[in-house]
Design a protein around this motif. Structure first.
Motif, PDB file in Angstrom:
ATOM      1  N   CYS A  25      -5.653 -12.689  -8.916  1.00  0.00           N
ATOM      2  CA  CYS A  25      -5.044 -11.442  -9.400  1.00  0.00           C
ATOM      3  C   CYS A  25      -6.097 -10.336  -9.536  1.00  0.00           C
ATOM      4  N   VAL A  26      -7.241 -10.683 -10.098  1.00  0.00           N
ATOM      5  CA  VAL A  26      -8.319  -9.701 -10.246  1.00  0.00           C
ATOM      6  C   VAL A  26      -8.781  -9.228  -8.876  1.00  0.00           C
ATOM      7  N   SER A  27      -8.940 -10.176  -7.953  1.00  0.00           N
ATOM      8  CA  SER A  27      -9.372  -9.835  -6.599  1.00  0.00           C
ATOM      9  C   SER A  27      -8.358  -8.922  -5.912  1.00  0.00           C
ATOM     10  N   LYS A  28      -7.067  -9.232  -6.048  1.00  0.00           N
ATOM     11  CA  LYS A  28      -6.017  -8.404  -5.444  1.00  0.00           C
ATOM     12  C   LYS A  28      -6.003  -7.016  -6.070  1.00  0.00           C
ATOM     13  N   ASN A  29      -6.169  -6.940  -7.389  1.00  0.00           N
ATOM     14  CA  ASN A  29      -6.182  -5.644  -8.066  1.00  0.00           C
ATOM     15  C   ASN A  29      -7.364  -4.792  -7.589  1.00  0.00           C
ATOM     16  N   TRP A  30      -8.520  -5.417  -7.449  1.00  0.00           N
ATOM     17  CA  TRP A  30      -9.690  -4.685  -6.950  1.00  0.00           C
ATOM     18  C   TRP A  30      -9.451  -4.206  -5.528  1.00  0.00           C
ATOM     19  N   GLN A  31      -8.852  -5.062  -4.709  1.00  0.00           N
ATOM     20  CA  GLN A  31      -8.565  -4.680  -3.317  1.00  0.00           C
ATOM     21  C   GLN A  31      -7.579  -3.516  -3.280  1.00  0.00           C
ATOM     22  N   LEU A  32      -6.533  -3.568  -4.099  1.00  0.00           N
ATOM     23  CA  LEU A  32      -5.568  -2.467  -4.163  1.00  0.00           C
ATOM     24  C   LEU A  32      -6.244  -1.181  -4.629  1.00  0.00           C
ATOM     25  N   HIS A  33      -7.105  -1.318  -5.629  1.00  0.00           N
ATOM     26  CA  HIS A  33      -7.840  -0.158  -6.140  1.00  0.00           C
ATOM     27  C   HIS A  33      -8.729   0.440  -5.048  1.00  0.00           C
ATOM     28  N   ARG A  34      -9.445  -0.410  -4.320  1.00  0.00           N
ATOM     29  CA  ARG A  34     -10.317   0.075  -3.234  1.00  0.00           C
ATOM     30  C   ARG A  34      -9.493   0.737  -2.132  1.00  0.00           C
ATOM     31  N   ASP A  35      -8.375   0.116  -1.768  1.00  0.00           N
ATOM     32  CA  ASP A  35      -7.516   0.690  -0.735  1.00  0.00           C
ATOM     33  C   ASP A  35      -6.986   2.063  -1.157  1.00  0.00           C
ATOM     34  N   ARG A  36      -6.530   2.149  -2.403  1.00  0.00           N
ATOM     35  CA  ARG A  36      -6.010   3.414  -2.923  1.00  0.00           C
ATOM     36  C   ARG A  36      -7.107   4.478  -2.939  1.00  0.00           C
ATOM     37  N   LYS A  37      -8.292   4.078  -3.380  1.00  0.00           N
ATOM     38  CA  LYS A  37      -9.417   5.016  -3.436  1.00  0.00           C
ATOM     39  C   LYS A  37      -9.804   5.459  -2.026  1.00  0.00           C
ATOM     40  N   ASN A  38      -9.830   4.530  -1.067  1.00  0.00           N
ATOM     41  CA  ASN A  38     -10.155   4.885   0.316  1.00  0.00           C
ATOM     42  C   ASN A  38      -9.137   5.846   0.907  1.00  0.00           C
ATOM     43  N   LYS A  39      -7.851   5.632   0.600  1.00  0.00           N
ATOM     44  CA  LYS A  39      -6.815   6.531   1.101  1.00  0.00           C
ATOM     45  C   LYS A  39      -6.971   7.924   0.505  1.00  0.00           C
ATOM     46  N   ILE A  40      -7.272   7.993  -0.783  1.00  0.00           N
ATOM     47  CA  ILE A  40      -7.475   9.285  -1.440  1.00  0.00           C
ATOM     48  C   ILE A  40      -8.675   9.999  -0.834  1.00  0.00           C
ATOM     49  N   LEU A  41      -9.756   9.274  -0.614  1.00  0.00           N
ATOM     50  CA  LEU A  41     -10.946   9.879  -0.008  1.00  0.00           C
ATOM     51  C   LEU A  41     -10.667  10.346   1.416  1.00  0.00           C
ATOM     52  N   ALA A  42      -9.890   9.572   2.158  1.00  0.00           N
ATOM     53  CA  ALA A  42      -9.541   9.963   3.526  1.00  0.00           C
ATOM     54  C   ALA A  42      -8.697  11.237   3.519  1.00  0.00           C
ATOM     55  N   LEU A  43      -7.739  11.330   2.593  1.00  0.00           N
ATOM     56  CA  LEU A  43      -6.924  12.536   2.484  1.00  0.00           C
ATOM     57  C   LEU A  43      -7.777  13.735   2.073  1.00  0.00           C
ATOM     58  N   GLU A  44      -8.694  13.507   1.156  1.00  0.00           N
ATOM     59  CA  GLU A  44      -9.587  14.580   0.712  1.00  0.00           C
ATOM     60  C   GLU A  44     -10.464  15.062   1.871  1.00  0.00           C
ATOM     61  N   LEU A  45     -10.998  14.133   2.624  1.00  0.00           N
ATOM     62  CA  LEU A  45     -11.823  14.479   3.776  1.00  0.00           C
ATOM     63  C   LEU A  45     -11.013  15.236   4.823  1.00  0.00           C
ATOM     64  N   ASP A  46      -9.794  14.782   5.080  1.00  0.00           N
ATOM     65  CA  ASP A  46      -8.924  15.454   6.026  1.00  0.00           C
ATOM     66  C   ASP A  46      -8.644  16.888   5.573  1.00  0.00           C
ATOM     67  N   GLY A  47      -8.412  17.064   4.275  1.00  0.00           N
ATOM     68  CA  GLY A  47      -8.189  18.404   3.730  1.00  0.00           C
ATOM     69  C   GLY A  47      -9.409  19.293   3.903  1.00  0.00           C
ATOM     70  N   LEU A  48     -10.587  18.739   3.668  1.00  0.00           N
ATOM     71  CA  LEU A  48     -11.821  19.513   3.836  1.00  0.00           C
ATOM     72  C   LEU A  48     -12.037  19.913   5.291  1.00  0.00           C
ATOM     73  N   VAL A  49     -11.731  19.002   6.206  1.00  0.00           N
ATOM     74  CA  VAL A  49     -11.877  19.306   7.633  1.00  0.00           C
ATOM     75  C   VAL A  49     -10.907  20.429   8.024  1.00  0.00           C
ATOM     76  N   LYS A  50      -9.671  20.341   7.553  1.00  0.00           N
ATOM     77  CA  LYS A  50      -8.688  21.377   7.871  1.00  0.00           C
ATOM     78  C   LYS A  50      -9.090  22.719   7.256  1.00  0.00           C
ATOM     79  N   LEU A  51      -9.625  22.682   6.039  1.00  0.00           N
ATOM     80  CA  LEU A  51     -10.098  23.905   5.405  1.00  0.00           C
ATOM     81  C   LEU A  51     -11.245  24.510   6.198  1.00  0.00           C
ATOM     82  N   GLN A  52     -12.181  23.677   6.630  1.00  0.00           N
ATOM     83  CA  GLN A  52     -13.309  24.160   7.431  1.00  0.00           C
ATOM     84  C   GLN A  52     -12.818  24.776   8.744  1.00  0.00           C
ATOM     85  N   ASP A  53     -11.832  24.143   9.381  1.00  0.00           N
ATOM     86  CA  ASP A  53     -11.256  24.688  10.611  1.00  0.00           C
ATOM     87  C   ASP A  53     -10.634  26.065  10.357  1.00  0.00           C
TER      88      ASP A  53
END
Length: 99
Positions: A25-53
């Motif tokens: 359960c702890v391992s799954k929660n950490w994996q979900l947390h990492r996945d969620r954080k990675n998705k948020i970072l990817a969206l943030e990066l995509d937003g920054l790229v679009k802003l730069q464009d």
């Protein structure tokens, strides 16, 4: 196997299963947390790229307008110099005439 040994073995197995479940359960929660954080970072990066464009496009438009205005004022300056040349030549003639 006696009943006491059976109960002891059963308790050990149950404890092991609970520990494995909790670890999983702890391992799954950490994996979900990492996945969620990675998705948020990817969206943030995509937003920054679009802003730069968008900023680069706006800068390009401004540069194009600046180039057009510079060319316009160069042409205007050429015309003014050409128009003024007539008066300049007349003024030079008067200056060089001997009275």
């Amino acid at each position: 196997m006696t009943m006491q040994n059976y109960n002891t073995e059963k308790a050990k197995n149950l404890t092991t299963l609970v520990q494995e479940y909790e670890t999983e359960c702890v391992s799954k929660n950490w994996q979900l947390h990492r996945d969620r954080k990675n998705k948020i970072l990817a969206l943030e990066l995509d937003g920054l790229v679009k802003l730069q464009d968008a900023v680069l496009e706006e800068d390009d438009e401004i540069n194009q307008m600046n180039i057009e205005m510079l060319n316009h004022f160069r042409e205007l300056h050429k015309k003014m110099v050409a128009d003024y040349r007539v008066f300049d030549l007349a003024a030079r003639r008067k200056k060089h005439r001997i009275h």
